[in-house]
Design a protein around this motif. Structure first.
Motif, PDB file in Angstrom:
ATOM      1  N   VAL A 658       0.838  -1.209   0.000  1.00  0.00           N
ATOM      2  CA  VAL A 658       0.000   0.000   0.000  1.00  0.00           C
ATOM      3  C   VAL A 658       0.870   1.256   0.000  1.00  0.00           C
ATOM      4  N   MET A 659       1.971   1.219   0.746  1.00  0.00           N
ATOM      5  CA  MET A 659       2.845   2.395   0.790  1.00  0.00           C
ATOM      6  C   MET A 659       3.567   2.603  -0.538  1.00  0.00           C
ATOM      7  N   ARG A 660       3.929   1.514  -1.190  1.00  0.00           N
ATOM      8  CA  ARG A 660       4.618   1.643  -2.478  1.00  0.00           C
ATOM      9  C   ARG A 660       3.694   2.212  -3.548  1.00  0.00           C
ATOM     10  N   THR A 661       2.482   1.692  -3.600  1.00  0.00           N
ATOM     11  CA  THR A 661       1.537   2.100  -4.655  1.00  0.00           C
ATOM     12  C   THR A 661       0.790   3.377  -4.298  1.00  0.00           C
ATOM     13  N   PRO A 697      -3.287   4.112   2.708  1.00  0.00           N
ATOM     14  CA  PRO A 697      -2.030   4.820   3.004  1.00  0.00           C
ATOM     15  C   PRO A 697      -2.296   6.201   3.601  1.00  0.00           C
ATOM     16  N   LEU A 698      -1.397   6.626   4.484  1.00  0.00           N
ATOM     17  CA  LEU A 698      -1.406   7.997   5.005  1.00  0.00           C
ATOM     18  C   LEU A 698      -0.439   8.787   4.131  1.00  0.00           C
ATOM     19  N   ALA A 704       3.941   8.289   0.945  1.00  0.00           N
ATOM     20  CA  ALA A 704       3.179   7.535   1.941  1.00  0.00           C
ATOM     21  C   ALA A 704       3.994   7.501   3.234  1.00  0.00           C
ATOM     22  N   ARG A 705       3.387   8.012   4.316  1.00  0.00           N
ATOM     23  CA  ARG A 705       4.096   8.093   5.590  1.00  0.00           C
ATOM     24  C   ARG A 705       3.527   7.134   6.621  1.00  0.00           C
ATOM     25  N   SER A 733      -7.724  12.994   6.500  1.00  0.00           N
ATOM     26  CA  SER A 733      -7.744  13.912   7.647  1.00  0.00           C
ATOM     27  C   SER A 733      -6.630  13.574   8.625  1.00  0.00           C
ATOM     28  N   LEU A 734      -6.430  12.279   8.864  1.00  0.00           N
ATOM     29  CA  LEU A 734      -5.367  11.868   9.783  1.00  0.00           C
ATOM     30  C   LEU A 734      -3.999  12.262   9.241  1.00  0.00           C
ATOM     31  N   SER A 735      -3.803  12.138   7.924  1.00  0.00           N
ATOM     32  CA  SER A 735      -2.515  12.501   7.327  1.00  0.00           C
ATOM     33  C   SER A 735      -2.201  13.968   7.563  1.00  0.00           C
ATOM     34  N   VAL A 736      -3.216  14.828   7.336  1.00  0.00           N
ATOM     35  CA  VAL A 736      -3.018  16.269   7.538  1.00  0.00           C
ATOM     36  C   VAL A 736      -2.705  16.561   9.008  1.00  0.00           C
TER      37      VAL A 736
END
Length: 929
Positions: A658-661, A697-698, A704-705, A733-736
């Motif tokens: 998921v982080m790669r894509t 992903p975040l 992707a973090r 929202s969580l990413s922000v």
């Protein structure tokens, strides 16, 4: 009055110097012994004291009078007006100024002024001259003589008229360490016009005014906030009662126009699909305008707002030019403008505009705050209204279809009772077989998008058949019918009806006669109805064709209605799901807006996700780019919080995929197989493998973090598209929030580093100042050793030099827990040679003995000293040669030192190296001399 105030000043001086009580008693005794010739002198003293007492009483009365007036005032300008009037009444100056200071642009405004007995207006101006000096020094400025010379010194200028005053005083207005302004009295009549008592009284009144002004500012701010809340509540109450789109816009526009007392307000709606701005509510100069929709200005303010979601304030003509402002046809350009975005679901839906055509710099923080709050409420209300309108429109269309069904014949009456797609087909098929008394009837549905024919109702020889969907025969009945919309009749087994290809489905027979009519709705062929006769040719005539065509027309309408009803139900369900999603998202975003602590953010979102979804397991994972480790700030399974130590990001597993894509992933079945395919495993120590799961992903920027995932341990197909969509929105929202919190922590970290650097510089400067005064080598050792002991958390400090020729280590300074100690020179070890060779500090915070031995040091403890647990050794380098070292040791605990300790000690060691070399050169020079 001024003279009376002046004499009060003398009285205060005498009272300060008044003798003690015991001496007064002696004075009384002596007075009794005085001769009659002394009595007039005493009488004069008593008279002076009475005068001064009266003047002091008058002064206090003035102060009390002003303070009583101030106590009744809470409006800023009223306070200034009251104090200004009393000051003029008391002092009668030629010039009286009360100025308010704006630190943002370093200017002074003058809300109150008197010039030679008349009220006067003084223009706002940059601070300078005497007023600037009073504000910057926060001290009273008094000029009672040599005015031209003092004016030249301070760069003062004449505020009114064409002459300089002969005397003046400026008193700063200070409250809670903030300079609010200044008060000035000026005299054209004479020098030394203002006495010490005048100044003291003026300072006292300024102090009283400063507290009142500060209270007035606080009261005004609170009143503005209360007013804003009342406005917001009023609008929101109106919004709660409205679901009509334009009515909501008009309600908000009218209320804002009323509250802000403006006839220049606009509310605009952005159609993202067509890239068009619609002017829903537009007032200019009090007149409502009708403006045609148009696209946004390329690279203009609206496009910028869509990117950053921030309000725009233009307060000068330069702002309009800079931002490539273009006015709508038939409108004027304003002098000030504020625009705030209307946002819902992280999309800019439109804007609210407020303009002022009379003055620049018309808008500030209070207008931005009010409009931003209103825009937030308006965004949610308009989005709800739009969804409600769409639902109503679809429902209305469905009602119309139902009305059509109520007016047809017996078959149509039966159709009106059915809205299930297959049930309608069965109802019509059964009725047609009964009416035509036939065992052979077919109803097919055509999926134009997939180019497939679906046999919905198939009877042959009185038996119902199940036939898989198939592609239409090229040049066959359906392709021909799609083109010409006409029925097709075959009267014999060999009839081609004008060259039409006839195909026989597997498992069926060739009929002798057949008739096929199209099912049409909205000028589209939706399918066909076919009658076949296996016993005779020419079985169907005009009457059968006409009846079948009529029934097909009714069926087309019925089936289209059924499809629309299914679509309406689907959209209604989506609308309800969207409303629930919006409530959840708003709840989470409201919580995130109040948090800057990263773990608190993860806990808030994790708990809300667990509460919302049918998931026994919720996991939030973050990725550290520097350490390349995955951390697990939130894992919960079946209500129990689990922990997992960080570990490196691998190439296998759902999280790396998921982080790669940077694409979300939903798996609802065959989980074990899918886990094996990507090499996934269960984290959390004892967790169970899921049967369904979503991983999102975040994403911050293009990277992707981290990942948020929900998993159902009990069943497959636990999640649907709405769950997938909602979790994706929450992840955004969580990413922000995660990035905001990270930036906040980074700011705090940098601030801490800056403070540490400042402390280090103070220490370094202190040491270097001491070293600069020392040329005796042992004094340098002692000075630096004591300073190091004072600064660091170290019980042991040693300074040694290396005798490279004799390969000896010589202790020049040693202290442990405040006690100096000494030791004989001892041979250099492999550890010392490592330090000499690398010239790199040695930093040990754990496993001291093992680490020291690993570097090649012999473990020798000086008698009566303790074994260290934390240790720093920094080389003393001169001309790339290690001349010795400075050592810090903590004997109480491990991890006693930090990287900043190493850096500071290395800086001090460098300073010491320079000082030692200077001392050596000085000794060598003295020896040669």
């Amino acid at each position: 009055m001024a003279k009376k105030v002046s004499s009060v000043g003398k009285t205060i001086k005498k009272k300060v110097a008044k003798p003690k009580a015991s001496k007064e008693a002696v004075g009384v005794k002596k007075t009794r012994q005085m001769t009659k010739s002394n009595l007039p002198v005493i009488s004069n003293d008593v008279s002076d004291l009475r005068k001064e007492l009266k003047q002091r009483t008058d002064e206090l009365a003035i102060i009390n009078s002003v303070q009583e007036g101030l106590a009744a005032k809470l409006e800023f300008n009223e306070i200034i007006k009251l104090v200004g009037g009393r000051l003029y009444e008391i002092f009668k100056p030629d010039i009286l100024l009360i100025g308010t200071y704006n630190p943002a642009d370093e200017t002074m405004a003058f809300p109150y002024g008197v010039a030679e007995g008349e009220k006067a207006e003084f223009p706002a101006a940059p601070i300078g001259g005497f007023s600037g000096e009073a504000i910057q020094t926060r001290k009273t400025i008094v000029v009672n003589e040599n005015m031209e010379e003092r004016s030249a010194q301070t760069g003062s200028y004449i505020m009114k008229g064409e002459k300089n005053p002969l005397s003046l005083v400026y008193v700063p207005i200070i409250a809670s360490d903030n300079v609010l302004g200044a008060v000035s009295l000026q005299s054209y009549q004479k020098e030394n016009a203002f006495s010490e008592s005048d100044i003291r009284l003026l300072e006292t009144l300024c102090n009283a005014m400063s507290m009142a002004l500060q209270n007035a500012q606080s009261f005004k701010a609170e009143q503005e906030r209360v007013a804003e809340l009342q406005i917001i509540n009023s609008i929101q109450q109106g919004l709660a009662a409205e679901l009509d789109f334009q009515a909501i816009v008009d309600l908000v526009g009218d209320k804002l126009s009323e509250v802000l007392n403006t006839g220049d307000l606009g509310i605009r709606w952005y159609d993202e699909k067509d890239n068009i701005i619609h002017y829903l509510y537009e007032f200019e100069h009090g007149t409502r305008l009708s403006i045609e929709p148009r696209p946004p200005t390329p690279k203009g303010s609206f496009e910028q707002m869509r990117k950053d979601r921030k309000p725009i304030v233009w307060n000068t003509e330069a702002d309009y030019v800079k931002n490539n402002s273009q006015t709508a046809p038939g409108t004027d350009r304003s002098k000030s403008l504020i625009t705030v975005p209307i946002i819902s679901s992280d999309r800019v839906l439109g804007t609210i505009h407020l303009e002022n055509y009379e003055s620049e710099n018309a808008y500030g923080e209070s207008e931005i705050r009010l409009l931003t709050t209103i825009a937030a409420s308006l965004g949610t209300a308009l989005e709800n209204a739009r969804l409600f309108d769409e639902t109503q429109r679809l429902f209305k269309a469905e009602q119309e279809r139902v009305a059509e069904l109520q007016i047809i014949n017996s078959i149509q009456q039966g159709l009106a009772a059915e809205l299930d797609f297959q049930a309608i087909v069965d109802l019509v098929g059964d009725k047609l077989r009964e009416v035509f008394n036939t065992p052979d009837l077919y109803i097919n549905w055509y999926d134009e998008k997939a180019n497939l024919v679906h046999p919905l109702y198939q009877y042959e020889h009185s038996e119902r058949l199940t036939v898989e969907p198939y592609h239409p025969t090229p040049g066959g009945i359906l392709e021909t019918m799609v083109k010409n919309r006409q029925p097709i009749v075959f009267n014999t087994a060999t009839d081609t009806a004008g060259g039409i290809t006839r195909a026989i489905l597997p498992g069926t027979d060739q009929s002798k006669s057949s008739v096929t009519v199209p099912i049409i709705s909205s000028d589209r062929v939706l399918g066909t109805i076919s009658l076949e006769n296996y016993e005779r040719e020419n079985a169907y005539g005009e009457s059968e064709l006409r009846l079948l065509t009529t029934i097909a027309a009714s069926l087309g309408t019925a089936l289209e209605n059924a499809r629309l009803f299914d679509e309406t139900q689907r959209l209604l369900k989506i609308t309800e799901e969207r409303a629930e999603e919006l409530a959840i998202i708003n709840s989470v975003q409201a919580g995130l807006a109040s948090q800057l602590d990263i773990q608190a953010i993860f806990d808030l979102v994790g708990d809300k996700v667990q509460e919302t979804f049918d998931a026994q397991s919720v996991t939030i994972i973050t990725y550290d780019r520097q350490t390349k480790l995955l951390a697990f700030p939130y894992i919960i399974e079946k209500g129990q919080r689990l922990t997992q130590e960080p570990f490196p990001l691998s190439e296998t597993g759902f999280t790396p995929v998921v982080m790669r894509t940077r694409q979300p992933l939903m798996i609802n079945e065959d989980m074990v197989k899918r886990m094996e395919e990507v090499g996934s495993f269960v984290v959390g120590g004892g967790g169970e493998a899921p049967k369904s799961g979503i991983w999102v992903p975040l994403v911050i920027g293009e990277e992707a973090r981290g990942v948020i995932s929900i998993q159902n341990i009990d069943r497959e197909h636990a999640f649907d598209e709405s769950d997938f969509r909602l979790l994706t929105t929450l992840a955004s929202s969580l990413s922000v929030a995660f990035e905001n919190a990270r930036l906040f922590d980074e700011t705090q970290r940098l601030l801490k580093i800056t403070e540490e650097r400042a402390k280090e510089l103070v220490i370094i400067n202190s040491v270097q100042e001491g070293l600069a005064s020392k040329l005796d080598i042992q004094s340098i050792y002692n000075l630096l050793g004591e300073k190091i002991r004072e600064v660091f958390d170290a019980q042991v400090v040693t300074i040694v030099t290396f005798d490279h020729e004799k390969q000896l280590n010589i202790l020049n300074f040693g202290i442990e827990k405040g006690e100096l100690f000494f030791a004989d020179p001892y041979p250099l070890t492999a550890g010392h040679q490592h330090l000499i060779r690398t010239r790199v500090p040695i930093f040990i915070n754990q496993n001291w003995q093992e680490s020291m031995r690993g570097l090649g040091f012999n473990i020798t403890v000086v008698p009566d000293t303790e074994m260290p647990k934390s240790h720093i050794i920094v080389p003393l380098v001169v001309d790339q040669i290690v001349k010795g070292s400075v050592s810090l040791q903590n004997v109480d605990r491990e991890n006693a030192f930090t990287e900043s300790d190493v850096r500071l000690l290395q800086t001090l060691a460098n300073s010491m190296s320079v000082a030692l070399e200077n001392a050596r050169l000085f000794d060598e020079t003295q020896r040669l001399l």
